[in-house]
Motif scaffolding. Structure first.
Motif, mmCIF file in Angstrom:
data_model
loop_
_atom_site.group_PDB
_atom_site.id
_atom_site.type_symbol
_atom_site.label_atom_id
_atom_site.label_comp_id
_atom_site.label_asym_id
_atom_site.label_seq_id
_atom_site.Cartn_x
_atom_site.Cartn_y
_atom_site.Cartn_z
ATOM 1 N N PHE A 129 0.837 -1.202 0.000
ATOM 2 C CA PHE A 129 0.000 0.000 0.000
ATOM 3 C C PHE A 129 0.878 1.261 0.000
ATOM 4 O O PHE A 129 0.650 2.191 -0.789
ATOM 5 C CB PHE A 129 -0.916 0.005 1.226
ATOM 6 N N CYS A 130 1.907 1.273 0.867
ATOM 7 C CA CYS A 130 2.809 2.430 0.950
ATOM 8 C C CYS A 130 3.568 2.623 -0.358
ATOM 9 O O CYS A 130 3.734 3.753 -0.835
ATOM 10 C CB CYS A 130 3.789 2.254 2.111
ATOM 11 N N PHE A 131 4.035 1.510 -0.953
ATOM 12 C CA PHE A 131 4.772 1.604 -2.203
ATOM 13 C C PHE A 131 3.888 2.142 -3.327
ATOM 14 O O PHE A 131 4.336 2.943 -4.149
ATOM 15 C CB PHE A 131 5.333 0.244 -2.608
ATOM 16 N N THR A 132 2.639 1.714 -3.355
ATOM 17 C CA THR A 132 1.709 2.164 -4.399
ATOM 18 C C THR A 132 1.479 3.674 -4.302
ATOM 19 O O THR A 132 1.509 4.381 -5.314
ATOM 20 C CB THR A 132 0.371 1.410 -4.286
ATOM 21 N N ILE A 133 1.267 4.166 -3.076
ATOM 22 C CA ILE A 133 1.091 5.608 -2.869
ATOM 23 C C ILE A 133 2.363 6.350 -3.268
ATOM 24 O O ILE A 133 2.319 7.370 -3.970
ATOM 25 C CB ILE A 133 0.746 5.914 -1.399
ATOM 26 N N PHE A 134 3.504 5.812 -2.842
ATOM 27 C CA PHE A 134 4.796 6.428 -3.162
ATOM 28 C C PHE A 134 5.017 6.485 -4.678
ATOM 29 O O PHE A 134 5.478 7.497 -5.213
ATOM 30 C CB PHE A 134 5.917 5.626 -2.492
ATOM 31 N N ALA A 135 4.689 5.392 -5.372
ATOM 32 C CA ALA A 135 4.874 5.333 -6.828
ATOM 33 C C ALA A 135 4.037 6.392 -7.535
ATOM 34 O O ALA A 135 4.512 7.042 -8.475
ATOM 35 C CB ALA A 135 4.517 3.935 -7.340
ATOM 36 N N PHE A 136 2.805 6.587 -7.082
ATOM 37 C CA PHE A 136 1.957 7.614 -7.695
ATOM 38 C C PHE A 136 2.503 9.023 -7.424
ATOM 39 O O PHE A 136 2.453 9.901 -8.292
ATOM 40 C CB PHE A 136 0.524 7.505 -7.178
#
Length: 273
Positions: free
Chosen positions: A87-94
């Motif tokens: 979840f954190c990586f997905t937010i970071f990627a965006f």
């Protein structure tokens, strides 16, 4: 009787375990066959992913089907941490891929890329000399510009300007439009006699196949544009995978509760908490 949630968790983890075998095999194959630093860079992550999936799926499989509560608890803990990390990586990627885009040029089929248009975090990664030297080595070994040169070798200057180039081809394999170099071939350009440039990339350009514009800011920007596109795709896949993980985690929690209930009543054969 083993309950439906236990059966479902066991089945899902059996499939995951079977999938981990070819992943691990691919990592070992890469380790043996790697001929350059780019291929060696991939082997460790692939092996780690294969081993991780194998161990986690075994814990879930044994914990659910044999009703070993402590193993299932470890499995659920790992799943929870994986959901949080993903979840954190997905937010970071965006967030880090939200900035940056190619600049369309009048009369040109391709775009040009400016390093300053992209997020500061990405810029720091490619501006690190150690990081960039590894990336540059990989770009050269992957023959990004060699194949580019071969593909457009017979183009006239008018035809070349109309080509739709990738971000890496535009940024690394040809000089910037600001330089006003004279076209000879896709990777050979004559510099003007005065040699006064407003864009520092013009000084970095060289017709040598091992130099070209690999040290240009435009090449770094082209790479970041490529990464941006890939990360956005990965982030979308991650959202789907997150939903799947949350469903599996919920089923796993039901299986864990079943284990606790059965063990408290003395079911489950010889397997106890």
């Amino acid at each position: 009787m083993v309950r439906a949630s236990n059966n479902l968790v066991g089945l899902l983890n059996l499939v995951t375990f079977l999938l981990s075998i070819p992943i691990l095999g691919a990592g070992i194959w890469l380790a043996q066959k790697a001929s350059n630093d780019c291929e060696r860079y991939l082997e460790k992550p692939v092996i780690v992913i294969g081993v991780f999936l194998m161990l986690v799926s075994l814990a879930g499989l044994i914990g659910s089907c044999c009703r070993v509560s402590w193993l299932l608890w470890i499995y659920l803990l790992v799943m929870f941490l994986l959901i949080v990390i993903l979840f954190c990586f997905t937010i970071f990627a965006f967030v880090v891929t939200n900035k940056g885009a190619g600049e369309a040029l009048s009369g040109k089929g391709y775009k040009e890329y400016r390093l300053g248009d992209y997020s500061n975090w990405l810029q720091k990664r490619v501006n690190n000399t150690k990081n960039w030297n590894k990336i540059k080595s990989c770009l050269i070994e992957s023959k990004v510009c060699s194949s580019f040169s071969d593909k457009y070798l017979n183009d006239t200057v008018e035809r070349f300007y109309s080509e739709h180039l990738s971000s890496l081809q535009s940024g690394c394999c040809k000089p910037s439009n600001d330089c006003n170099f004279t076209y000879v071939s896709p990777t050979v350009w004559n510099k003007p006699a005065d040699g006064v440039y407003t864009n520092p990339d013009c000084s970095s350009w060289d017709n040598s196949s091992s130099v070209l514009c690999y040290d240009c800011h435009s090449c770094k920007a082209g790479l970041l544009d490529n990464i941006k596109s890939d990360w956005k795709k990965v982030a979308i896949v991650n959202i789907v995978f997150l939903i799947f993980l949350i469903i599996v985690y919920s089923i796993g929690c039901c299986a864990f509760r079943n284990n606790r209930h059965d063990n408290s009543y003395g079911y489950g054969g010889g397997w106890k908490r």
